[in-house]
Design an enzyme around this catalytic site. Structure first.
Site, PDB file in Angstrom:
ATOM      1  N   HIS A   1       0.980  -1.207   0.138  1.00  0.00           N
ATOM      2  CA  HIS A   1       0.063   0.048  -0.046  1.00  0.00           C
ATOM      3  C   HIS A   1       1.008   1.276   0.165  1.00  0.00           C
ATOM      4  O   HIS A   1       1.485   1.233   0.558  1.00  0.00           O
ATOM      5  CB  HIS A   1      -0.872  -0.051   1.206  1.00  0.00           C
ATOM      6  CG  HIS A   1      -2.109   1.078   1.086  1.00  0.00           C
ATOM      7  ND1 HIS A   1      -1.719   2.436   1.619  1.00  0.00           N
ATOM      8  CD2 HIS A   1      -3.176   1.163   0.767  1.00  0.00           C
ATOM      9  CE1 HIS A   1      -2.787   3.078   1.232  1.00  0.00           C
ATOM     10  NE2 HIS A   1      -3.674   2.333   0.878  1.00  0.00           N
TER      11      HIS A   1
ATOM     12  N   GLU B   1      -4.958   1.290  -7.156  1.00  0.00           N
ATOM     13  CA  GLU B   1      -5.222   2.589  -6.411  1.00  0.00           C
ATOM     14  C   GLU B   1      -4.440   3.764  -6.605  1.00  0.00           C
ATOM     15  O   GLU B   1      -3.356   3.919  -6.042  1.00  0.00           O
ATOM     16  CB  GLU B   1      -4.841   1.877  -4.943  1.00  0.00           C
ATOM     17  CG  GLU B   1      -5.814   0.699  -4.468  1.00  0.00           C
ATOM     18  CD  GLU B   1      -5.551   0.565  -2.901  1.00  0.00           C
ATOM     19  OE1 GLU B   1      -6.367   1.023  -2.187  1.00  0.00           O
ATOM     20  OE2 GLU B   1      -4.452  -0.034  -2.534  1.00  0.00           O
TER      21      GLU B   1
HETATM   22  P1  PGA Z   1      -9.705   5.739   0.954  1.00  0.00           P
HETATM   23  O1  PGA Z   1      -8.851   4.846   1.089  1.00  0.00           O
HETATM   24  O2  PGA Z   1     -11.106   4.975   0.596  1.00  0.00           O
HETATM   25  O3  PGA Z   1      -9.858   6.249   2.397  1.00  0.00           O
HETATM   26  O4  PGA Z   1      -9.262   6.926   0.037  1.00  0.00           O
HETATM   27  C1  PGA Z   1      -8.314   3.807   0.149  1.00  0.00           C
HETATM   28  C2  PGA Z   1      -7.169   2.976   0.171  1.00  0.00           C
HETATM   29  O5  PGA Z   1      -6.108   3.465   0.920  1.00  0.00           O
HETATM   30  O6  PGA Z   1      -7.091   1.940  -0.260  1.00  0.00           O
END
Ligand code: PGA
Length: 259
Positions: free
Chosen positions: A98, A168
Site C-alpha cells: 500500500h 489504487e
Molecule cells: P480511502 O482509502 O478509501 O480512504 O481513500 C483507500 C485505500 O487506501 O485503499
C-alpha cells in the site's frame, strides 16, 4: 465480470478500530450482509484485532486478513509479523505494498515482491496495491502501473492459484480526494488485465479491484465497468452501515451491477 467471477469487496481499516471496537463493528456488520451470496467480502483489521474479528466472523462467509506482512517466515525482526503467523490466524487476504507503507516505511518494489512471495508460499491471497502517483494521462499512467505490477510480481510464477491486484491511484486515496472517474478506472484495469494475460502470469484466478475514495455514491458506477472485479474501501469502511451499503451494491443478472 469477465473471467474473474464473483466480485470482491473489502475494506482495510488501516490504523483504526481497537479489538473491542472491531468486535462491535462485526456484530453489526454481519447481520447487514448475511443474505449476500453472490460476492466475496473481506475485512482487514489492524493486527491486534485479527483474532477478535476471526472469532466474531465465525459462521459467516466473510474473509479476514492483514494489511502487511514480513517477507521472512521467522527471525530477529523486532515488531514484524510473518506469513505463517497470519496463516495460523486463518487470514485469507494479505495486503502488500500500500502507498502508505511505501511512503512511511520506505518499502521498495523489491521488498513488495518478496512479501507477495511469502503470502503465496503460505497459501494466502496477496492483494497487491499499485497505482500511479500523479494524475497522468491514461497511456502514461498505464505504463507506470504495469511496470510497478511487473516488479511486484517478480517472484510469482504461473502456478500461483489466486491473487488480487488493487488498482489504487495515489492521487485518489485519502481525505479530501475523490475517486477516479469510472471510465478511467475501467480502461486502466482492462489494460492491466490484458497485460497480465499477455505476460502469462499467473494462470490462476486474478481479480483486479479498485481502491481510492470509494463510497456509496460511486460504488455502483465503478462496479459497472467491465474491467472492475471489485472494490477496496478505506475511510467508508470504518462504519459498518456505510460499508454494508457498499457491499450490497446491486449486481445485474450477468454479475454486472444494475445502474
Ligand atoms: P480511502 O482509502 O478509501 O480512504 O481513500 C483507500 C485505500 O487506501 O485503499
Amino acid at each position: 465480470m469477465g473471467t474473474a467471477g464473483r466480485p470482491l469487496i473489502g475494506t482495510s481499516w488501516k490504523m483504526n478500530l481497537t479489538p473491542s471496537q472491531a468486535r462491535a463493528y462485526v456484530g453489526t456488520f454481519r447481520g447487514l450482509v448475511a443474505d449476500l451470496d453472490d460476492r466475496d467480502l473481506f475485512l482487514l483489521p489492524a493486527l491486534p484485532a485479527i483474532p477478535t474479528v476471526r472469532d466474531a466472523l465465525r459462521g459467516t462467509r466473510i474473509a479476514w486478513g492483514a494489511q502487511d506482512v514480513h517477507p521472512e517466515d521467522s527471525g530477529a525482526y523486532t515488531g514484524d509479523v510473518s506469513a505463517p503467523m497470519l496463516a495460523d490466524l486463518g487470514c485469507r487476504y494479505i495486503e502488500v505494498g500500500h502507498p502508505e507503507r511505501r511512503r512511511d516505511h520506505g518499502e521498495t518494489l523489491e521488498l513488495v515482491a518478496a512479501k507477495v512471495a511469502a503470502v503465496v508460499r503460505w497459501g494466502m491471497v496477496p492483494i497487491i496495491s499499485v497505482g500511479e502517483a500523479e494524475r497522468n494521462p491514461e497511456t502514461l499512467a498505464l505504463t507506470q502501473v504495469r511496470d510497478e505490477l511487473a516488479r511486484a510480481l517478480e517472484a510469482v510464477d504461473a502456478t500461483t492459484t489466486e491473487l488480487v491486484v488493487a488498482y489504487e491511484p495515489r492521487w485518489a486515496i485519502g481525505a479530501g480526494r475523490a475517486a477516479a472517474e469510472p471510465e478511467r478506472v475501467g480502461a486502466m484495469q482492462a489494460g492491466l488485465r490484458a497485460w497480465l494475460t499477455d505476460s502469462g502470469l499467473p494462470h490462476g484466478r486474478v481479480r483486479v479491484i479498485y481502491g481510492g475514495s470509494v463510497d456509496e455514491s460511486v460504488a455502483a458506477s465503478l462496479l459497472a465497468q467491465p474491467g472492475v472485479d471489485g472494490l477496496f474501501v478505506g475511510r467508508a469502511g470504518l462504519d459498518p452501515f456505510t460499508f454494508a451499503a457498499i457491499a450490497r451494491t446491486p449486481l445485474g443478472v450477468s454479475g454486472r451491477p444494475t445502474r
